[in-house]
Design an enzyme around this catalytic site. Structure first.
Site, mmCIF file in Angstrom:
data_model
loop_
_atom_site.group_PDB
_atom_site.id
_atom_site.type_symbol
_atom_site.label_atom_id
_atom_site.label_comp_id
_atom_site.label_asym_id
_atom_site.label_seq_id
_atom_site.Cartn_x
_atom_site.Cartn_y
_atom_site.Cartn_z
ATOM 1 N N ASN A 1 0.853 -1.188 0.000
ATOM 2 C CA ASN A 1 0.000 0.000 0.000
ATOM 3 C C ASN A 1 0.890 1.240 0.000
ATOM 4 O O ASN A 1 2.037 1.194 0.448
ATOM 5 C CB ASN A 1 -0.900 0.006 1.239
ATOM 6 C CG ASN A 1 -1.866 1.177 1.261
ATOM 7 O OD1 ASN A 1 -2.490 1.491 0.255
ATOM 8 N ND2 ASN A 1 -1.992 1.829 2.411
ATOM 9 N N HIS B 1 0.872 5.266 1.378
ATOM 10 C CA HIS B 1 0.168 6.134 2.335
ATOM 11 C C HIS B 1 0.796 7.528 2.288
ATOM 12 O O HIS B 1 2.025 7.661 2.262
ATOM 13 C CB HIS B 1 0.279 5.557 3.748
ATOM 14 C CG HIS B 1 -0.460 6.372 4.766
ATOM 15 N ND1 HIS B 1 -1.836 6.343 4.892
ATOM 16 C CD2 HIS B 1 -0.021 7.280 5.689
ATOM 17 C CE1 HIS B 1 -2.196 7.177 5.853
ATOM 18 N NE2 HIS B 1 -1.127 7.755 6.341
#
Length: 200
Positions: free
Chosen positions: A114, A116
């Site tokens: 991911n 961020h």
């Protein structure tokens, strides 16, 4: 002699798909040694599905179920099945706004990444650029990390700082962070793909 099949990415997103676009460009240019096998979204009219369809990438909308911040059990099972059927080697989250839980993470252990918009562990969760401005920090940035059961708490792979300017608004800071993400995330994905290929 049979050629080894290409390394396959599965991309999950909920929004416009700007990071997906940069990842797709990286794959097409050979900067990421992989192909995008499938794009899944929990939002039926999301930009990421439109972008993927325009590039001829297989897509699917899978309804998330009854929860607001995570997938329900049957939806999670559908996501896992779709990714496994597409023989995905690495799951890439590109603005996917739902927390992934145990079954999903067990199915793709160590293979979910991911991006961020902060320098984790600072400012996890939503609107991290606003959190950074409110805190008065001089630098925030971008973190690429493996996904675990927590919120933005998995092992950090790489980080890139972004300076906070005195005249920044939430919008201007967010825009600069996104510009960095679109260059940085494909580079880090390429590194992760290389590691997994060597391990495999």
């Amino acid at each position: 002699m049979s050629e080894q099949r290409p390394f396959r990415l599965g991309v999950l997103g909920s929004g416009l798909g700007s990071n997906f676009d940069s990842i797709a460009q990286g794959c097409a240019a050979g900067a990421i040694p992989a192909e995008i096998a499938l794009v899944l979204s929990d939002v039926e009219d999301s930009g990421i599905l439109s972008s993927a369809k325009a590039l001829g990438v297989p897509t699917s909308f899978i309804a998330p179920g009854k929860f607001r911040t995570k997938l329900d059990e049957s939806a999670e099972a559908e996501y896992i099945a779709a990714l496994q059927e597409a023989e995905v080697d690495l799951v890439v989250l590109a603005g996917f706004m739902r927390i992934l839980k145990g079954e999903f993470l067990r199915a793709f252990e160590g293979r979910v990444v991911n991006v961020h918009p902060s320098l984790l562990p600072s400012f996890p969760g939503l609107e991290a650029w606003k959190q950074a401005l409110d805190a008065g920090v001089k630098y925030t940035g971008v973190t690429v990390h493996y996904v675990d059961q927590g919120i933005d708490s998995g092992p950090i792979i790489a980080q890139e700082p972004v300076p906070v300017r005195e005249d920044d608004t939430p919008e201007s800071l967010h825009a600069r962070i996104q510009e960095v993400e679109q260059v940085f995330y494909p580079k880090v994905i390429s590194t992760v793909v290389g590691r997994l290929m060597n391990d495999g």
